[in-house]
Every structure is written in C-alpha cells, then in structure tokens.
Design a protein around this motif. Structure first.
Motif, short mmCIF file in Angstrom:
data_model
loop_
_atom_site.label_atom_id
_atom_site.label_comp_id
_atom_site.label_asym_id
_atom_site.label_seq_id
_atom_site.Cartn_x
_atom_site.Cartn_y
_atom_site.Cartn_z
N ASP B 248 0.84 -1.22 0.00
CA ASP B 248 0.00 0.00 0.00
C ASP B 248 0.86 1.26 0.00
OD1 ASP B 248 -2.20 1.61 0.01
OD2 ASP B 248 -2.69 1.29 2.14
N GLY B 273 -4.65 3.11 1.65
CA GLY B 273 -5.71 2.15 1.41
C GLY B 273 -6.00 1.89 -0.06
N THR B 276 -4.43 -3.28 -0.52
CA THR B 276 -4.75 -3.88 0.78
C THR B 276 -3.95 -5.16 0.98
OG1 THR B 276 -6.63 -4.93 -0.32
CG2 THR B 276 -7.07 -2.91 0.93
N ARG B 280 -5.91 -5.83 4.08
CA ARG B 280 -6.31 -4.57 4.71
C ARG B 280 -5.31 -3.45 4.38
NH1 ARG B 280 -3.72 -3.86 9.53
NH2 ARG B 280 -2.36 -5.57 10.18
N PRO B 281 -5.75 -2.21 4.50
CA PRO B 281 -4.89 -1.09 4.12
C PRO B 281 -3.70 -0.93 5.07
CG PRO B 281 -6.91 -0.28 5.12
CD PRO B 281 -7.08 -1.76 4.95
#
Lengths: 597, 597
Positions: B248, B273, B276, B280-281
């Motif tokens: 990211d 973000g 991911t 997830r970010p």
C-alpha cells in the motif's frame, strides 16, 4: 500576483525621491510638464499594468515558447494583449518628444517604469524596450524624414523595432560581419546576409518590424570602420505611411533558449530572394546617417541597451529576492540552533541565520543594482539636459565609465540573488511550481548579450578608464570622494574610509596595469578589474543611500543601514585580493599554454 | 559523443594510479582478486557503457521528462535499455561482496566508475546509484535474512531502491516527520504517511522497488531520537523471493524540476488504502535494526550519498568544462588585443585571455573536485580495510570532517564551471542546441539535496570540527601538514607555506568561534566557514597532485602545475577575507531584524 512580489515601490520611491530627487528635473524646460504627481502617476500606471497584464503570463510564455506554424511565429496570445495595454497607456513612448507622441519623461523615471515590466515579465517586456531603443537611435541619428516615417508608429506601439548586429560567425567581433549593402541608383541599398540572435526578429505582434541592421558597403574600409547602419523594414512603407509590399527579409530559424523564452529570438536572412520588393530580390535598406559610421551610431543605442540589460538583471534578481523573502516568512522548518527542543513548534525559516544571510546578501545586490541603474539613468538626463555644458560633459564621462559596470555587475550579482532565491526555497525552488527557477534561467542570459562579461571588462580597463587621459577614472574617483566627504561625522565614516582606500588602490592599480609595458599583460585580467571596480562603485552607492537615509527612522531605513553594513563587511573585502592580484600583474592565465588543458 | 567530452581518462588514471596508488589496495585480502589490470578493465567497461548507452539519451530524457499515463510513470525507453546494459555488465554491484553477486571493488574504483555515468547522464545514473546506497545500508544494518531477500535482486539490477526521508513539511528538519509505523502482531509494521522528493520513487524500470523509509513508532521519543527505519517494498516478497502482492504505497505526484529531469522525483503516499496487502490497508514495513535508531543507520547511507552528490557535481562540471574546452579550440572569433588588424584571420577563442581564464578556473575546480571525491572514497576503503585499527579510526575521523566539504564544495564550484562553460559558448551556450545549458540546470540541484549548503556548514562547524574534543580538525590539520612537509625543497614550497598559514588561521578561527560564548554567534556564519575550509582542503589536494607530478614532464603535468598555480594565486586569496570575517565574530546577519527586510 501581488505587486509586492514584483518590485518594492517603497524602495523605488526612496531612490527616486529621497535620494535622486528626481522632481528637481521639472525645473528644466524639457521636463516642465512633470512634477512629483505626474511621476508618481506614471509609476502607479506602470506598476499596475505590469502586475495585472505582464506578470500573469510570465510562466505561460516560458512553457509555450515561440514556435513557427505556416511560416508565422506563434506566441501565446497574452503577449499581444499585454503589449496592447502597454501601448494604449502611452508607455511605448515615455521618453520621446511630445511632438513624436511621447511623454518627455526623464530617463530616470522611464527606467523606473521599465524595471517594473522587466521584473514582472522579462520576456514580454523586451519587445517594447527594444523598440524604444530603436526609436531613440533614429531620433539621434536618422534624417527628419526617416524619424517621421518610423518613429511615430513605434511610439504608438503599432510597429516594433529590432537591432540586427550579430551574425552566426560574428558576435563579439562585429569587425567580421559579412552582410553586404549595395547602393542602388535610387539612393536606397539592397542588403544580403544573415543575422543571428535577433530578438523580436519576427512575430505577428505588430503591423511592421523596423530592423536596424549593420552591414558593409562594398569598397569600404576593413573591420569596424567599414560598418554602416540601415533601416530595413519587414514591410516597405508607402509615402503616406501605409504598409506596402513585403521586403526581402525572412525568418530563417528560431533559437531555443534555456530561459528568456518569451522573447522570440531569431536567425534572419536578408536578400534570399524569398520576396521581391520592386520586382527583384534583395532586402531594401535605407542608410542612417553617413556611410561607415554605423557602429558609432549603434553604440549610442548600445549604451542605453547595456544599462537596460543591467536593470533587467536587477529586476529579475529583485523579484526573486521578494519571492524568497515571502517564502522565508511563511515556510516553517526546524528550530533555532540554541533551542532544538523537538516539542517546540518549528520556526519560520527566516529565523535561521543562513537563510537570513542569503536574503540580506540578495537585498544588498538588488537594491544596490537598482541604485546603480537609476543613477546611470539620472546621468543620461544630466548629460542631455543639464544647463551647464561642463555638467553635461562630466555626466557624459561618468556615464561612459559606469556603463560596463551598470551592465555587468547586476548581471553577475542579480543572478546570485536568483541563485539564493532558489536555495531559500530548498527543493521547492528547484521545481517549476515556483517562479524562482525561471528567474534564474532568465537571468543567465544577461552576462552574455549586449557585450559579454569579458567584453565589458575590456571596455572598462581597455577604454573607459584611460579615455581622455584618464578622465573617466578621475571623474569617478571625484564622485566617490564627494560622497565620502559628506560622510564625515556620521556613523558611516568607516565605510567612507574603506571606500577612499579602495578607490585610491583602484587608481594606483590602474596605473600599474597600464605601465606594464605589454598590453597583453595589462588586459589579461580585465574581468577581475571589472568585478573589483563594480564592487567599489556599488559600495559607494550604498554609502549614498545611507547618507540619504540619515536622520530617518523606521524599519525601512534600518534595513537600508543593515544592508549597507553587510556590503561593507561582507562584500567590499572581496575586492582586496582582486586588486592585489591585478597589482601583481599576474600572468597565470596568460601563460597557460593552450596545449596544457 | 566522444569519450573525451565526458570525462578525462588521463586525469582519472593520474589520480587513481600516480597519486592514490590504488593498486596497492590489492595487497589487502578483500581486494586480493584485483590488480591494475582488473581496475583498468572495469573503468574501460564503465566508460564505454557510459559513452555509448548513457550519454546519447541525456538530452532526450531532459526533453521528455517522466510523466504519468494510466497511473504508471513513463520514461523514455532508452533509460531502461541503458540500465539493462549497466546491470548486465555487473556494475550494479561493484562494491558488494562476491557472495552477494558483487565485484568487491575498492570504493575509490567504484567512485571512478560512477563518475563516468554521472558525467554522461546524471539523470539515468541516479537509479542504480540510489539502489547501491540502499543495498550498502542494508548490508551494514539489516538482518542477514533481509540482506538475502533484498540485496541480491538489487545487485542484479532487477530491483531498484530508494531513500524516503523527507516529507512535504519536513525536509532539512527530519525531527518533524510524521509518517507513523505501527507494530503488528506478526512483528511487521504498517506505515501511514507521505514522503516527498523521493527520487526513483515510482517507475516501470524494475520488477520491484525497495523503499527505505524513515518513520516514527508511536510512543517513542520526540524528535530525531524517535525515528526508525523500515524496508517498504512496492511489491511484497514471497518466501521464495518471488514478487507477491502490491503493497500500500502509491504515487501521489511527480515533481517537475528545472533540471535533473531524467530522474523521476515523486511524492509517495503510504497506507492510503489504495492497496490492501494481507486484506487490509496500510503499507507493510520491516524494521531495520533496532527501533529509534533509524537516523543513525540512515546517516551511514547519507555520508556515502553526500560524497556521491559531490562527485556528481564534479562530473557535471567536468563534462561542461570539456565541452567548453572543445568549443574554445574550434570556434573562431576576434583577434588578440595586441593585433587587431581586421585583415588578419580570426583566432580560436581559446586564444583570448578571458576565455582561458574561465577554462583554467574550471579546470582547477573540476580536477580539484575529482581529487577530493576520490580521496574521500579512498578514505572509505581505508576506514573499512586498513590493517591497523588506528589507521581505520584516523580515516574515519578525516572522512567525517571532509564529508560536508566533499558534498558542498563541488556543488558550488562545479556549478561555477558549468556557468563558465555557458559563458565560453556565448549565445550558443544559452541555447538548447548545446549541452552545457542542461549541465548547468542539472547541477543546480546539488547544493540542495542530501543536506543543503547551509546544513553542511552547520555540520562542519557545529559538529565535525569539534567532535572528539577537536579530533576532526586536528586530523585534517595533520594531514595537510604531512603534505606541506613533503613540499620542502620543491617548487611548491610557497604553496605549502600558504597552506600552512591558512590552516593555522582556520584552527585559530575555529577556536575563536567556539569561545564566543553564544552558539548563535558561533554558528551564524557557518556557511562562510564551510566555504573557507573547502578552499583550503582543495588547495591542499592541489599540492598533493603537483607533488605526485614532480619530476614528470609533458603537457599533462604542465597543465596540472599551472592549474595548481591558478588555485594558489586566484582562489586561495579568497579565503583570507572569509577568515577575517569569521574571526571578527561578525553579527551583521544575526542582528538583521526580520522586520527590516
């Protein structure tokens, strides 16, 4: 853009009114229509037009440089629009006689006006300023008929002018130009040849372009003594002043520059036969004055242009300094060296000594340069309008000796101010998102055109300080002494003493150089001489400024005083090793064998 | 382009072999595989690739600067092609251990190699050199697993590396960075923040980009003591070393520079973000070494980078000088000042004293700068491989004190050489038809990045000369004295005496500054101190060079001797007023009220 980022009106007012007392010129017949009010009004007008119409497209013109489409030079449209506003305001003819459509402004006021435009947009302002220099030359040396034909349309901003001296193989050495002008039965000439570096040489901004061209008439003397000057209009002019047929002068190419891109710069071909005025090839030209005296006439214009180049360099340095100052007041970064508590808020970078050093140095350069340029312009007024012949002669002599300095000193130190402006901005200053990198690129031209730095050095040491049996240097030394004498009993007696000592050294070194018995040795280090003399002159003008500020209180005057102290303590000491080198008749450069590189 | 316009192999051979005697390094175990032959071979290889693959697209990359299409940074294709040749030749790993795929070259040889590429094309060469600096840092401070994962692909030229220190609000003041790194359960970190001025920050040149990122772990100390260092790859790396999912970290913008345009320079966003990783970010980062020691590790790289910046500045000045020299030998214009007969043929402009002045000055700057950079690189070898611990320590101390000078002196004077190169070319030098204007624009970055000129001054006066109870300055003074002692009885005794006197003055002035009793006063004029010390150091290295040339005859050696004389007579005298100013504890800048501007 805010006007305060372009030029300092406060400083200009100080120089014009508190120092040079320009309104006293209104006592002279030529300027009788002028007053403090008219002077302020024209500067108000100029600054407003510069800020509103010139500054906004400075970057645009840099990004979209002149290019050719279908044989026509394309500029961004903002240039023509701005020049229209400029001309409509009457600014194209500021110093010309009223009968030619001019305002009869003093030169010193006119130069204050031009500095606003140069600071706002050096590229666009070059068109009218070249045109004015052209018109001034015609007024001084052309026939009344030629003046009537060509000057009023230029004064109205309908026609533009150029100066066509250099050729691809002959720049600094005009003796070697090969453009030929052959006399015709009707008294006109036909020119053939190629001219290089012609600013404003072709464009669609005006109805006509009046080229002033140096060329040689066959059979004349060799070298510079065989150069004559000709008017070569892009379009021939009918007897009624209307535009006639196309002359045989054509665009042969555009030069693509590092900066100063708004000013189109061209290679022009004369007499290629692309057009056939009067039914046959050859560029029609009209002799100005007498044959073989062209370079003398051109130098009349060149001296004006050299002071203008110096003011342009100052203007670019000045606006760069103002941008850096503004940035330094608002950008925060780091903490004082004595208070590195990371919990404390960062300070504005102007709080850091090294940033302040760059700003103070720049202030001393650009305000010093502006004082120098305006002082020279004031001398032009004196030379032209002083009542007493001796005063006119003295002004002429002083102007002669100051001209190479007025051209070269700001070209060198204004550029340093631009360098500092980038440095104050840090990485941002190196990007094209901020204007200071363009100022730096633009200003780099100034040590080159209108006589390189080296040429100015030879002019000063080889000609100016020795002309008239040394009258040039004598008049300069007297002028400096007159100022230092006035400093007695003030806080500035020490600066005056420094200047007296340096001036005496300069005079002695000049004598030493000229008693070397070998002109090669005398002139070998002329650039160093130029730079040393320049610093002495600007130091003198800083003393002039603080004496004009004596008794005045407040931030502005305190700033003047601190800048003068900076110049005394940081800048003048650079001169001593230069003079010592010169006095030693150093031949390190002269004896460098070209095979040793 | 001819190799002789890029760099002088003759000078490089002189410096490496006749002066620094680099082949003696082959006696040390690390360099046992090397010899005069292998050293010459790698320089042959480097110069050929630089001239054939890097120089040809230097202008192209400037004209077509990096831009973004569909989210990807586009470079002219010649860049990738040249870097492929570079890597295939093994040059991406010159100094690395053989087991990591490297050549185990001495640093001094590796720097001679890099100088060829910097001179040929500073923009394209930045990619591998940043990558090397990144790899060196990892080798010095990362875990063996991290080294094994990231260094070999960089050594092969398949992955590139960056240094991500600055942020939009924090450049010189790294204490104020706000990028956060939060520890995760698996021992990795997630980073969020924005990094500015990241060279090579995004492009399609390599399979992966390894960012070395400074960030703060929440809860750590304030300021620089709370900075940690993380590896943040553009693509995560699978256990088998293959490229995994996208991390990211994304391109947030490109910076558009005045020069150095071939090197893409970016604003990078971490943890926005956009991607991911692991579902997830947050940008996944791996701690290098210990928490809160990031700046210490980074300085390991920074010192290397600073010497590299100085050599880059020298390289640009050097190639500019060689172009100007070539032009001056072939361009004709004007006649000697003592023989102005217009019937005589014009002379090559190198015959004019002022042109020769600019060339000789430039020669003294660029050859002096190259000597300085290679001397420092030689000290790195000494620091790392000298047998005796005291020798290593001495080399380390001398290198510490020389580093700010090695970075800043060439950045200042190499740029002057580029300025002279334009001036020698006249109007042509100001056009984009000649390369010298680009060198000038490119080189203007060097006083800014990797610590500005002002920061180097504070580093030298505020830290380096006083560290270890003044050991830094003492070691420098001893090194200078060792050289001046050797000059006894030679033609260079007078230069040695000048250097002895200046060194004594520098030591005395340093003591005076540090006894001021007010750190603000001590450090107010640190830039002047930096410049004075720089000239003394380069004067010393000129003495070193002419002593190495003692007894050798011929144009090359005569040129060295004349350049040393130039430096003695023209350059060293600049130092005296600087030292006098410092000794006076001048407070002109410090006392300039910010309201007075």
């Amino acid at each position: 853009m805010r006007a305060s980022l372009v030029l300092s009106r406060r400083d200009l007012d100080f120089l014009l009114h508190e120092w040079l007392e320009v309104e006293t010129l209104a006592k002279r017949p030529r300027f009788a229509e002028h007053s403090r009010e008219t002077i302020d009004a024209v500067i108000d007008l100029a600054s407003r037009i510069a800020v509103e119409h010139f500054a906004p497209h400075n970057r645009t013109a840099d990004e979209h440089e002149p290019h050719v489409v279908d044989g026509r030079v394309q500029l961004v449209p903002e240039v023509a629009a701005a020049l229209r506003v400029f001309a409509d305001a009457g600014l194209a003819a500021g110093t010309l006689d009223e009968e030619l459509g001019g305002m009869q402004l003093p030169q010193v006021v006119a130069k204050a006006v031009t500095t606003w435009f140069q600071a706002a947009n050096i590229g666009s302002s070059a068109y009218p300023f070249l045109t004015m220099a052209n018109a001034h030359l015609l007024v001084a040396h052309a026939s009344p008929e030629q003046v009537q034909t060509y000057v009023p349309p230029m004064a109205e901003g309908r026609w533009f002018g150029t100066m066509a001296l250099s050729e691809p193989q002959a720049g600094s050495s005009l003796a070697d130009i090969t453009t030929r002008a052959e006399l015709q039965d009707d008294g006109t000439y036909r020119l053939t040849g190629t001219k290089m570096w012609i600013s404003g040489g072709d464009h669609e901004l005006s109805e006509n372009i009046v080229h002033l061209v140096l060329a040689k008439v066959p059979g004349g003397p060799a070298g510079v003594k065989g150069i004559s000057l000709f008017i070569v209009p892009k379009h021939l002019v009918a007897d009624d002043g209307s535009i006639g047929e196309r002359n045989d002068v054509v665009l042969a190419g555009l030069n693509h520059k590092m900066g100063y891109r708004g000013t189109t710069n061209t290679l022009l071909a004369f007499g290629e036969g692309v057009h056939t005025p009067g039914g046959r090839p050859g560029a029609v030209g009209y002799l100005v004055g007498e044959q073989h005296r062209g370079l003398t006439y051109m130098f009349h214009m060149m001296n004006e242009a050299r002071i203008g180049v110096g003011l342009g360099a100052t203007a670019l340095g000045y606006t760069g300094y103002l941008h850096a100052l503004d940035y330094a007041r608002t950008r925060t970064q780091g903490r004082p060296v004595t208070g590195k508590d990371p919990a404390a808020a960062p300070v504005a970078i102007i709080e850091h000594a090294d940033v302040r050093r760059m700003l103070l140095a720049s202030k001393s350069y650009v305000e010093g340069g502006l004082a120098l340029g305006l002082y020279c312009a004031r001398l032009v007024d004196e030379e032209q309008t002083a009542e007493d012949a001796a005063d006119r002669e003295r002004a002429h002599t002083l102007l002669e000796v100051l001209t190479p300095i007025a051209k070269s000193w700001p070209s060198q130190w204004g550029l340093v101010a631009n360098d500092h402006a980038i440095q104050v901005h840090g990485g941002y200053g190196y990007t094209r998102d901020f204007p200071v990198e363009q100022f730096y690129r633009d200003n780099r031209l100034n040590p080159i055109h209108e006589g390189t730095h080296g040429i100015q050095g030879l002019d000063l040491l080889g000609r100016k300080v020795v002309m008239g049996g040394g009258a040039g240097l004598r008049v300069l030394a007297e002028a400096i002494a007159a100022t230092t004498t006035r400093a007695a009993g003030t806080d500035w007696a020490d600066l005056a003493a420094d200047l007296d000592a340096l001036t005496a050294d300069l005079v002695r070194v000049t004598a030493t150089l000229w008693s070397a018995g070998d002109v090669d040795v005398t002139l070998a280090n002329a650039s160093v001489y130029l730079e040393a003399a320049g610093h002495v002159v600007v130091g003198w003008l800083w003393l002039e400024q603080v004496l004009a500020a004596e008794g005045s209180t407040g931030d502005f005057y305190d700033g003047k005083r601190q800048a003068a102290r900076y110049f005394q303590r940081w800048e003048l000491p650079r001169v001593r090793p230069q003079l010592a080198l010169l006095e030693s008749l150093d031949t390190t450069v002269l004896r460098m064998d070209t095979g040793w590189f």
